[in-house]
Design an enzyme around this catalytic site. Structure first.
Site, PDB file in Angstrom:
ATOM      1  N   TRP A  87       1.121  -1.160   0.050  1.00 38.86           N
ATOM      2  CA  TRP A  87       0.015  -0.046  -0.019  1.00 38.86           C
ATOM      3  C   TRP A  87       0.898   1.240  -0.036  1.00 38.86           C
ATOM      4  O   TRP A  87       1.775   1.282   0.682  1.00 38.86           O
ATOM      5  CB  TRP A  87      -0.775  -0.055   1.359  1.00 38.86           C
ATOM      6  CG  TRP A  87      -1.736  -1.123   1.415  1.00 38.86           C
ATOM      7  CD1 TRP A  87      -2.336  -1.287   2.457  1.00 38.86           C
ATOM      8  CD2 TRP A  87      -2.221  -1.789   0.329  1.00 38.86           C
ATOM      9  NE1 TRP A  87      -3.334  -2.330   2.354  1.00 38.86           N
ATOM     10  CE2 TRP A  87      -3.585  -2.816   1.098  1.00 38.86           C
ATOM     11  CE3 TRP A  87      -2.321  -2.149  -0.840  1.00 38.86           C
ATOM     12  CZ2 TRP A  87      -4.101  -3.687   0.677  1.00 38.86           C
ATOM     13  CZ3 TRP A  87      -3.112  -3.060  -1.699  1.00 38.86           C
ATOM     14  CH2 TRP A  87      -3.939  -3.897  -0.713  1.00 38.86           C
TER      15      TRP A  87
ATOM     16  N   ASN B 286      -7.079  -0.675  -4.849  1.00 42.25           N
ATOM     17  CA  ASN B 286      -7.090  -2.153  -4.679  1.00 42.25           C
ATOM     18  C   ASN B 286      -8.693  -2.293  -4.770  1.00 42.25           C
ATOM     19  O   ASN B 286      -9.685  -1.946  -3.941  1.00 42.25           O
ATOM     20  CB  ASN B 286      -6.759  -2.274  -3.049  1.00 42.25           C
ATOM     21  CG  ASN B 286      -7.058  -3.912  -2.787  1.00 42.25           C
ATOM     22  OD1 ASN B 286      -6.673  -4.875  -3.434  1.00 42.25           O
ATOM     23  ND2 ASN B 286      -7.735  -4.039  -1.677  1.00 42.25           N
ATOM     24  N   GLU B 287      -9.006  -3.445  -5.607  1.00 47.53           N
ATOM     25  CA  GLU B 287     -10.326  -3.973  -5.797  1.00 47.53           C
ATOM     26  C   GLU B 287     -11.434  -3.030  -5.820  1.00 47.53           C
ATOM     27  O   GLU B 287     -12.576  -2.847  -4.999  1.00 47.53           O
ATOM     28  CB  GLU B 287     -10.617  -4.928  -4.469  1.00 47.53           C
ATOM     29  CG  GLU B 287      -9.470  -5.934  -4.574  1.00 47.53           C
ATOM     30  CD  GLU B 287      -9.878  -7.034  -3.637  1.00 47.53           C
ATOM     31  OE1 GLU B 287      -9.288  -8.331  -3.610  1.00 47.53           O
ATOM     32  OE2 GLU B 287     -10.609  -6.788  -2.350  1.00 47.53           O
TER      33      GLU B 287
ATOM     34  N   TYR C 292     -10.420 -15.907  -4.887  1.00 41.02           N
ATOM     35  CA  TYR C 292     -11.048 -16.189  -3.514  1.00 41.02           C
ATOM     36  C   TYR C 292     -12.192 -16.879  -3.513  1.00 41.02           C
ATOM     37  O   TYR C 292     -13.263 -16.529  -3.134  1.00 41.02           O
ATOM     38  CB  TYR C 292     -11.103 -15.007  -2.595  1.00 41.02           C
ATOM     39  CG  TYR C 292      -9.758 -14.492  -2.266  1.00 41.02           C
ATOM     40  CD1 TYR C 292      -8.858 -14.736  -1.607  1.00 41.02           C
ATOM     41  CD2 TYR C 292      -9.323 -13.092  -2.923  1.00 41.02           C
ATOM     42  CE1 TYR C 292      -7.644 -14.116  -1.320  1.00 41.02           C
ATOM     43  CE2 TYR C 292      -8.420 -12.371  -2.757  1.00 41.02           C
ATOM     44  CZ  TYR C 292      -7.359 -12.906  -1.855  1.00 41.02           C
ATOM     45  OH  TYR C 292      -6.285 -12.178  -1.430  1.00 41.02           O
TER      46      TYR C 292
ATOM     47  N   GLU D 197      -3.615 -11.280  -6.416  1.00 36.15           N
ATOM     48  CA  GLU D 197      -3.946 -11.764  -5.268  1.00 36.15           C
ATOM     49  C   GLU D 197      -4.772 -13.339  -5.251  1.00 36.15           C
ATOM     50  O   GLU D 197      -5.410 -13.404  -6.209  1.00 36.15           O
ATOM     51  CB  GLU D 197      -5.133 -10.822  -4.504  1.00 36.15           C
ATOM     52  CG  GLU D 197      -4.599  -9.786  -4.141  1.00 36.15           C
ATOM     53  CD  GLU D 197      -5.366  -9.062  -3.153  1.00 36.15           C
ATOM     54  OE1 GLU D 197      -6.309  -9.748  -2.370  1.00 36.15           O
ATOM     55  OE2 GLU D 197      -5.294  -7.850  -3.016  1.00 36.15           O
TER      56      GLU D 197
END
Length: 426
Positions: free
Chosen positions: A81, A201-202, A296, A339
């Site tokens: 980050w 992020n995402e 995920y 990820e």
């Protein structure tokens, strides 16, 4: 069925596409050449990782030890980050606990912290990465609340009646985000340690506490438009470093996948555009150099992943990897599995070798497991609360159930072996 079809398509599609134009960059900077990364004119294959907590470390020795452990494992790219924001009300606690913070929000604006508890810590991370031969993906903000994500911008500028997706369209918020991005990019624009800038992020239409609004729905291309404008902005600041989205890689397919649940046919959010992403469209943008996707299945499909069900975490992941390899071939740009994670040591041992092997075999993916685990951290005697549920405990970096530590040799060796394979390809 889907995996076999995607595998066949991945073989055929490259014949239909042209290679992306290669961009000249300074020595030591990574660039792309079609679906391949290049470093100083040579193909650059690598094993990567995630360590969001690097900037939170207070001990330079611990930062150095972490990068040394990464380098010894063959890791060449780490994602972390480049944001850490707090509210002004949190400042006393941050000072007391020595928490890293780069932005302090007060009313409708923020102040940049360039001091020893702020960006000087990120300076050291970049410096140490350089010394250890590791490159960094630096992420500008977070879709989620962790460490001061985009909803801080929304709450402070628009208030709590706004929707999450107004971050992508409100001119005042966009200007505030760009002011922070400018500070980070200008600070490290000349550093060869930067692998790429990452916009968020995402990114999704919805967040932790704020819902999506009517302007961020499948087909609205709200995120794609934001990706385009912000990647164009970053390119205006830095002509050389690569830029990527940081997205999870959801698709917007004309005929999205469906699955049965409780007697109902459910449209799959990873393929119907509900999350807001359109992976193919964003990868095709002129200033997005490569694509990212996350993986995920246990978290995304808890209603399907239960003992005795017909849902296979392993096989679903193979299909997801294949879909992104196919899109990489179609667009003509690299993608990375940025990820991925499963919980449980047995799951990691059995699933990771298959996923990683298939990702490498596609020829289009580099892998970044979530997340890197470090042992023997020394700061504060090896015990320190960071924020939320994150902590350094008995010398170990934060453990969210996905973390892989060096003493878990059956899993650790999967990635060491993958690093050797990538070195051999280079």
């Amino acid at each position: 069925m889907r995996l076999l079809a995607l595998t066949r398509l991945a073989v055929l599609v490259p014949l239909m596409t042209a290679a992306t134009q290669k961009r000249a960059v300074p020595e030591g900077f990574v660039t792309t050449n079609g679906q391949t990364f290049e470093l100083d004119g040579e193909p650059f294959y690598y094993m990567g990782t995630n360590a969001f907590w690097l900037g939170l470390l207070t001990s330079p020795e611990d930062v150095d030890a972490t990068f040394l452990t990464m380098a010894d494992a063959g890791i060449k790219v780490a994602r972390t980050w480049a944001f850490n924001a707090i509210n002004a009300t949190e400042l006393p606690t941050a000072l007391e606990t020595n928490l890293t913070y780069y932005q302090v929000w007060n009313d409708s604006d923020w102040t940049l912290n360039e001091g020893p508890q702020g960006l000087q810590r990120l300076d050291y991370v970049v410096s140490s990465a350089t010394q250890h031969g590791i490159k960094l993906i630096l992420t500008f903000t977070n879709n989620w609340v962790g460490y001061g994500g985009m909803e801080l911008y929304i709450y402070h500028i628009l208030g709590n009646t706004a929707t999450h997706d107004e971050f992508y369209t409100d001119p005042t918020i966009i200007a505030s985000y760009q002011r922070y991005v400018t500070a980070i990019v200008n600070r490290y624009a000349n550093s060869s340690a930067v692998f790429a800038w990452e916009l968020m992020n995402e990114a999704r239409c919805a967040g932790d506490s704020l819902p999506a609004g009517p302007d961020c729905v499948p087909g609205s291309e709200t995120l794609t438009t934001w990706y385009q404008s912000q990647s164009d902005f970053v390119r205006s600041l830095d002509p050389y470093h690569m830029i990527t989205t940081g997205g999870e890689g959801q698709f917007y397919w004309a005929q999205p996948d469906e699955y049965w649940y409780n007697g109902t046919l459910v449209s799959d959010f990873n393929f119907n555009g509900e999350a807001g992403e359109d992976f193919e469209a964003s990868l095709s943008l002129s200033n997005i150099d490569f694509g990212t996707y996350h993986l995920y299945p246990q978290t995304w499909y808890p209603e399907l992943d239960y003992p005795g069900s017909n849902f296979s975490v392993l096989n679903w992941g193979l299909g997801w990897i294949g879909a992104h390899a196919n899109t990489s071939a179609y667009v003509g740009k690299p993608v990375i599995m940025e990820e991925f994670g499963v919980t449980g040591l047995d799951n990691k041992t059995s699933i990771y070798p298959v996923w990683v092997g298939y990702a490498i075999a596609t020829g289009h993916a580099r892998v970044h497991p979530w997340q890197f685990g470090m042992l023997n951290l020394t700061e504060d005697g090896g015990n320190r609360v960071l924020k939320y549920t994150d902590q350094i405990y008995q010398g170990a970096s934060p453990n969210d159930g996905f973390t892989v530590y060096p003493n878990q040799t059956s899993v650790w060796d999967v990635f060491v072996a993958a690093a050797i394979v990538q070195d051999w390809r280079t």
